[in-house]
Design an enzyme around this catalytic site. Sequence first.
Site, PDB file in Angstrom:
ATOM      1  N   HIS A  38       0.842  14.499   1.735  1.00 53.42           N
ATOM      2  CA  HIS A  38       1.727  15.198   2.600  1.00 53.42           C
ATOM      3  C   HIS A  38       1.183  16.633   2.657  1.00 53.42           C
ATOM      4  O   HIS A  38       0.879  17.207   1.476  1.00 53.42           O
ATOM      5  CB  HIS A  38       3.435  15.247   2.261  1.00 53.42           C
ATOM      6  CG  HIS A  38       3.945  15.581   3.432  1.00 53.42           C
ATOM      7  ND1 HIS A  38       4.247  17.083   3.578  1.00 53.42           N
ATOM      8  CD2 HIS A  38       4.694  14.862   4.083  1.00 53.42           C
ATOM      9  CE1 HIS A  38       4.871  17.000   4.747  1.00 53.42           C
ATOM     10  NE2 HIS A  38       5.197  15.766   5.230  1.00 53.42           N
TER      11      HIS A  38
ATOM     12  N   ASP B  72       6.750   7.680   5.272  1.00 49.34           N
ATOM     13  CA  ASP B  72       6.436   6.227   6.007  1.00 49.34           C
ATOM     14  C   ASP B  72       6.104   5.401   5.163  1.00 49.34           C
ATOM     15  O   ASP B  72       5.875   4.344   5.620  1.00 49.34           O
ATOM     16  CB  ASP B  72       4.998   6.992   6.931  1.00 49.34           C
ATOM     17  CG  ASP B  72       5.496   7.827   7.835  1.00 49.34           C
ATOM     18  OD1 ASP B  72       6.422   7.639   8.403  1.00 49.34           O
ATOM     19  OD2 ASP B  72       4.702   8.792   7.808  1.00 49.34           O
TER      20      ASP B  72
HETATM   21  N1  ACO Z   1      -5.455   8.793   0.767  1.00 43.83           N
HETATM   22  C1  ACO Z   1      -6.435   8.990   0.098  1.00 43.83           C
HETATM   23  N2  ACO Z   1      -6.922  10.328  -0.037  1.00 43.83           N
HETATM   24  C2  ACO Z   1      -5.918  11.338   0.784  1.00 43.83           C
HETATM   25  C3  ACO Z   1      -4.989  11.005   1.307  1.00 43.83           C
HETATM   26  C4  ACO Z   1      -4.569   9.753   1.525  1.00 43.83           C
HETATM   27  N3  ACO Z   1      -3.539   9.133   2.098  1.00 43.83           N
HETATM   28  N4  ACO Z   1      -4.526  12.134   1.830  1.00 43.83           N
HETATM   29  C5  ACO Z   1      -5.411  13.119   1.471  1.00 43.83           C
HETATM   30  N5  ACO Z   1      -6.301  12.878   0.517  1.00 43.83           N
HETATM   31  C6  ACO Z   1      -7.249  13.366  -0.122  1.00 43.83           C
HETATM   32  C7  ACO Z   1      -8.576  13.796   1.058  1.00 43.83           C
HETATM   33  O1  ACO Z   1      -9.335  12.773   1.111  1.00 43.83           O
HETATM   34  C8  ACO Z   1      -8.866  15.094   0.546  1.00 43.83           C
HETATM   35  O2  ACO Z   1      -9.635  14.739  -0.870  1.00 43.83           O
HETATM   36  P1  ACO Z   1     -10.726  15.750  -0.993  1.00 43.83           P
HETATM   37  O3  ACO Z   1     -10.170  17.177  -1.384  1.00 43.83           O
HETATM   38  O4  ACO Z   1     -11.578  14.992  -2.089  1.00 43.83           O
HETATM   39  O5  ACO Z   1     -11.506  15.739   0.245  1.00 43.83           O
HETATM   40  C9  ACO Z   1      -7.619  15.494  -0.313  1.00 43.83           C
HETATM   41  O6  ACO Z   1      -6.668  14.417  -0.476  1.00 43.83           O
HETATM   42  C10 ACO Z   1      -6.777  16.666   0.705  1.00 43.83           C
HETATM   43  O7  ACO Z   1      -6.487  16.115   1.702  1.00 43.83           O
HETATM   44  P2  ACO Z   1      -6.102  16.712   3.275  1.00 43.83           P
HETATM   45  O8  ACO Z   1      -6.808  15.851   4.523  1.00 43.83           O
HETATM   46  O9  ACO Z   1      -6.782  18.261   3.256  1.00 43.83           O
HETATM   47  O10 ACO Z   1      -4.743  16.955   3.109  1.00 43.83           O
HETATM   48  P3  ACO Z   1      -3.732  17.278   4.397  1.00 43.83           P
HETATM   49  O11 ACO Z   1      -2.832  18.120   3.891  1.00 43.83           O
HETATM   50  O12 ACO Z   1      -4.708  17.821   5.633  1.00 43.83           O
HETATM   51  O13 ACO Z   1      -3.316  16.127   5.182  1.00 43.83           O
HETATM   52  C11 ACO Z   1      -1.882  14.116   5.690  1.00 43.83           C
HETATM   53  C12 ACO Z   1      -1.995  15.452   4.924  1.00 43.83           C
HETATM   54  C13 ACO Z   1      -2.588  14.158   7.032  1.00 43.83           C
HETATM   55  C14 ACO Z   1      -0.541  13.777   5.489  1.00 43.83           C
HETATM   56  C15 ACO Z   1      -2.687  13.269   4.713  1.00 43.83           C
HETATM   57  O14 ACO Z   1      -2.413  13.068   3.317  1.00 43.83           O
HETATM   58  C16 ACO Z   1      -3.016  11.727   5.195  1.00 43.83           C
HETATM   59  O15 ACO Z   1      -4.150  11.606   6.161  1.00 43.83           O
HETATM   60  N6  ACO Z   1      -2.085  10.732   4.750  1.00 43.83           N
HETATM   61  C17 ACO Z   1      -2.206   9.424   5.225  1.00 43.83           C
HETATM   62  C18 ACO Z   1      -1.524   9.415   6.544  1.00 43.83           C
HETATM   63  C19 ACO Z   1      -0.052   9.636   6.298  1.00 43.83           C
HETATM   64  O16 ACO Z   1       0.615   8.958   5.612  1.00 43.83           O
HETATM   65  N7  ACO Z   1       0.596  10.761   7.285  1.00 43.83           N
HETATM   66  C20 ACO Z   1       2.166  10.526   7.365  1.00 43.83           C
HETATM   67  C21 ACO Z   1       2.330  12.143   7.108  1.00 43.83           C
HETATM   68  S1  ACO Z   1       4.125  12.532   6.911  1.00 43.83           S
HETATM   69  C22 ACO Z   1       4.624  12.386   8.250  1.00 43.83           C
HETATM   70  O17 ACO Z   1       4.073  12.757   9.358  1.00 43.83           O
HETATM   71  C23 ACO Z   1       6.003  12.310   8.639  1.00 43.83           C
END
Ligand code: ACO
Length: 401
Positions: free
Chosen positions: A278, A335
């Site tokens: 998140h 979720d």
């Molecule tokens: N699985 C694996 N790795 C992840 C995940 C994940 N779900 N989420 C983030 N990471 C990793 C990224 O690859 C990145 O790794 P790195 O530093 O080695 O490149 C690091 O964690 C940071 O990720 P970002 O994309 O910068 O995090 P951001 O804050 O932009 O994204 C998000 C947040 C979109 C929720 C992300 O965690 C994600 O894609 N999660 C999966 C989708 C999801 O569950 N969405 C629901 C969100 S809650 C809502 O809308 C109600």
Amino acid sequence: GIDITRLRQDTGLITYDPGFGNTGSCSSSVTFVNGEEGALHYRGYPIEEIAEHCSFIETAYLLIFGYLPTRDQLQHFSTLLTEQELLHEGLRHHFDGFPSQGHPMAILSAVINSLGCYHPDLLELESKDQFLLAVSKIISKVRTIAAWAYRKSIGRPFMYPNPSLSYCRNFLHMMFSIPNKIYDAPQEAVRALSLFFILHADHEQNCSCSTVRMVGSTQANLFASVSAGICALWGKLHGGANAAVIDMLTTIREQDIPVKEYIERVKNKEFRLMGFGHRIYKNFDPRSQILRKAAYDLLEKTGNHDPLLDTAMELGEAALSDDYFLERKLYPNVDFYSGIILRTLGIPVNMFPVMFAIGRMPGWVAHWYEDFQNPAMRIHRPRQIYTGARRRPVVPMNKRK
Ligand code: ACO
């Protein structure tokens, strides 16, 4: 001590903040989130207490008007919602224009926006009463539109709302009743649905809420603004994540992929672990903790067993004991468990983001209204770092190859 007028004139410096992770786009008194402590408050009240003591309609009232309603205020609001639950016959015909395979999110956003065509007097709100009327129409009709979008997709006749039923029970009735057999939802199902809506009702400046405020900042009407919010919610990184979680769990089960292997593939960045991570919560997501318990309670009380919940638990445990996820502070978000609840209620996966949208509607309305009432509100207009070509002359067509 900051001279805001001067800051506004200083356009020489631009903050580059892709994804707006560190940009405060507004000030707001609706919802407080503390990602480090896993705290979520609506108008100052902790989500855990709201989930325990309030109905979804009380929660909606709280978010939109800023205070918990008295018994009389709640009764008045509930009566307004009941009065507004039907759709104009003209709007009913809009459903005929959509193909039966049309995604219910597209139908929802289009029909919500079209409400403005049927209530042109509510496009410019001039009084609190007008606002209350517009709010009642949106909060009430969104569930009728959502249920009818589903009925359309399965080729079943629309069920009209039943004014004697509560908000959530009425929705389940419109979804699942058939003309000769009224669906009488078990109390546990109604409670789980109410909880799902409450926990999704607001989450400060997330992508869809910011979209609503962005569109509203042009002084666009409430119907158009929340319709844009629905579109922003659609994607699988936001409102589509709960469906993506179910897809992921189903794939793991159907293809018999060992959880360890799946986790390795996530770590190799083949794909993300859906329902994890998140932007704000870097410790735990309080909503996911409430929904985890709710998912177990619902399955137990309805006597169901969902093998996907077992896979979810296994996956969750494996991720939470792995350095990759711990270092990046990736925990289950709202979720991760909500899809299990929706499945148990009989909601099909393509309706999951629609369910999120019904729940989020009070939050969108509250944020739109906050800006609407703010005399200092300016149109949202971010800047950019231009990376395109430098100035160059146009070569006329007769001189180009
Ligand atoms: N699985 C694996 N790795 C992840 C995940 C994940 N779900 N989420 C983030 N990471 C990793 C990224 O690859 C990145 O790794 P790195 O530093 O080695 O490149 C690091 O964690 C940071 O990720 P970002 O994309 O910068 O995090 P951001 O804050 O932009 O994204 C998000 C947040 C979109 C929720 C992300 O965690 C994600 O894609 N999660 C999966 C989708 C999801 O569950 N969405 C629901 C969100 S809650 C809502 O809308 C109600």
